[in-house]
Design an enzyme around this catalytic site. Structure first.
Site, PDB file in Angstrom:
ATOM      1  N   ASP A  80       0.835  -1.193   0.000  1.00 40.51           N
ATOM      2  CA  ASP A  80       0.000   0.000   0.000  1.00 40.51           C
ATOM      3  C   ASP A  80       0.869   1.243   0.000  1.00 40.51           C
ATOM      4  O   ASP A  80       2.076   1.179   0.259  1.00 40.51           O
ATOM      5  CB  ASP A  80      -0.911  -0.023   1.252  1.00 40.51           C
ATOM      6  CG  ASP A  80      -2.157   0.819   1.070  1.00 40.51           C
ATOM      7  OD1 ASP A  80      -3.055   0.732   1.933  1.00 40.51           O
ATOM      8  OD2 ASP A  80      -2.255   1.578   0.069  1.00 40.51           O
ATOM      9  N   GLY A  81       0.247   2.364  -0.306  1.00 45.85           N
ATOM     10  CA  GLY A  81       0.982   3.638  -0.322  1.00 45.85           C
ATOM     11  C   GLY A  81       0.842   4.360   0.998  1.00 45.85           C
ATOM     12  O   GLY A  81       0.271   3.848   1.951  1.00 45.85           O
ATOM     13  N   LYS A  93      -1.942   8.035   6.361  1.00 46.77           N
ATOM     14  CA  LYS A  93      -2.599   7.522   5.158  1.00 46.77           C
ATOM     15  C   LYS A  93      -4.003   8.093   5.070  1.00 46.77           C
ATOM     16  O   LYS A  93      -4.482   8.747   5.995  1.00 46.77           O
ATOM     17  CB  LYS A  93      -2.664   5.986   5.222  1.00 46.77           C
ATOM     18  CG  LYS A  93      -1.317   5.325   4.965  1.00 46.77           C
ATOM     19  CD  LYS A  93      -1.390   3.806   5.047  1.00 46.77           C
ATOM     20  CE  LYS A  93      -2.397   3.205   4.096  1.00 46.77           C
ATOM     21  NZ  LYS A  93      -2.256   3.674   2.687  1.00 46.77           N
ATOM     22  N   GLU A 102      -8.112   0.131   4.450  1.00 45.47           N
ATOM     23  CA  GLU A 102      -6.660  -0.091   4.461  1.00 45.47           C
ATOM     24  C   GLU A 102      -6.178  -0.518   5.837  1.00 45.47           C
ATOM     25  O   GLU A 102      -5.344  -1.408   5.973  1.00 45.47           O
ATOM     26  CB  GLU A 102      -5.932   1.178   4.017  1.00 45.47           C
ATOM     27  CG  GLU A 102      -6.123   1.502   2.557  1.00 45.47           C
ATOM     28  CD  GLU A 102      -5.531   2.841   2.187  1.00 45.47           C
ATOM     29  OE1 GLU A 102      -5.502   3.739   3.041  1.00 45.47           O
ATOM     30  OE2 GLU A 102      -5.089   2.978   1.030  1.00 45.47           O
TER      31      GLU A 102
HETATM   32  O1  DER Z   1      -5.382   6.835   0.691  1.00 41.31           O
HETATM   33  C1  DER Z   1      -4.320   6.260   0.965  1.00 41.31           C
HETATM   34  O2  DER Z   1      -4.041   5.880   2.108  1.00 41.31           O
HETATM   35  C2  DER Z   1      -3.271   6.128  -0.112  1.00 41.31           C
HETATM   36  O3  DER Z   1      -2.512   4.963   0.067  1.00 41.31           O
HETATM   37  C3  DER Z   1      -2.375   7.352  -0.023  1.00 41.31           C
HETATM   38  O4  DER Z   1      -1.986   7.458   1.278  1.00 41.31           O
HETATM   39  C4  DER Z   1      -1.184   7.326  -0.948  1.00 41.31           C
HETATM   40  O5  DER Z   1      -1.662   7.741  -2.154  1.00 41.31           O
HETATM   41  P1  DER Z   1      -0.670   7.990  -3.381  1.00 41.31           P
HETATM   42  O6  DER Z   1       0.095   6.703  -3.570  1.00 41.31           O
HETATM   43  O7  DER Z   1      -1.613   8.301  -4.511  1.00 41.31           O
HETATM   44  O8  DER Z   1       0.240   9.136  -3.007  1.00 41.31           O
END
Ligand code: DER
Length: 221
Positions: A80-81, A93, A102
């Protein structure tokens, strides 16, 4: 190639045949899902769950097997990001509005791998407004309670309408400034009735894959 894609594709190397995989949300996780889809086409056998409707749609289009939660007891890995990562690998996040799903998926993952470009690295969390998911009922009272924690609140909108999460809730972006004690703030926010969850992920990331603009990929653990 963009840094987000480099970090995402590097992380996908950690996925092995037979694994149960959590698919993150956002523009960085997008590239991880794309790469996973390629590997599935090449024969990788996995079972997956997604952290948002948009990621689920992307996975299905790529032929990644999405499995009902009732058929899985936990996940081997989630990629995840993040919006911010500090030196303790604590995260903000929720920039994409998917923080609740998430956090649930991350909680049930043996390993959480975060992927990001170097812009996400910060000394102290808080430059990015902290997303907080709240229920619509009595939202004004919930906003007031959040403001009493000393932050400026902004209900998130989407084209003139209030943004509604996959769970039918709203997101409040809370500007606390520097968050010196993220664990304490996380618990204070969760103590407010009407708050579902917030975007502080404390002590949950096992690996953070950072793509730097000089091309170096750094793995923090
Ligand atoms: O919504 C989230 O938690 C996403 O993972 C976000 O935190 C990261 O989004 P991005 O990869 O588009 O910068």
């Amino acid at each position: 190639m963009n840094m987000k894609r480099i970090a995402a594709e590097y992380a996908v190397q950690y996925i092995e045949d037979g694994m149960k995989v959590g698919l993150g949300t956002g523009s960085t996780a997008y590239w991880a899902i794309q790469r996973i889809g390629e590997r599935v086409k090449e024969g990788l056998s996995i079972q997956a769950v997604a952290t948002s409707k948009v990621s689920e749609r992307q996975a299905i289009e790529l032929g990644i097997p999405i499995i009902p939660f009732r058929e899985l007891d936990s996940l081997d890995v989630t990629i995840d990001g993040a919006d911010e990562v500090n030196s303790d690998l604590d995260l903000i996040k929720g920039g994409g509005g998917a923080l609740l799903r998430e956090k649930i998926v991350a909680h049930h993952s043996k390993r959480l791998i975060i992927v990001a470009d170097e812009r996400k690295l910060v000394q102290t969390l808080g430059q990015f407004p902290l997303p907080v998911e709240i229920v619509p009922f009595a939202l004004e009272w919930t906003l007031n309670a959040l403001q009493r924690l000393d932050c400026r609140t902004q209900l998130r909108t989407d084209e003139e309408q209030l943004f509604v999460t996959d769970n039918g809730n709203y997101i409040v972006d809370c500007n606390f400034g520097s968050i010196e004690l993220p664990f304490k703030l996380h618990n204070e926010i969760l103590g407010i009735p009407g708050v579902v969850d917030n975007g502080l992920f404390i002590g949950r990331a096992d690996l953070v894959v950072i793509a730097h603009y000089d091309g170096i990929v750094e793995v923090l653990k």
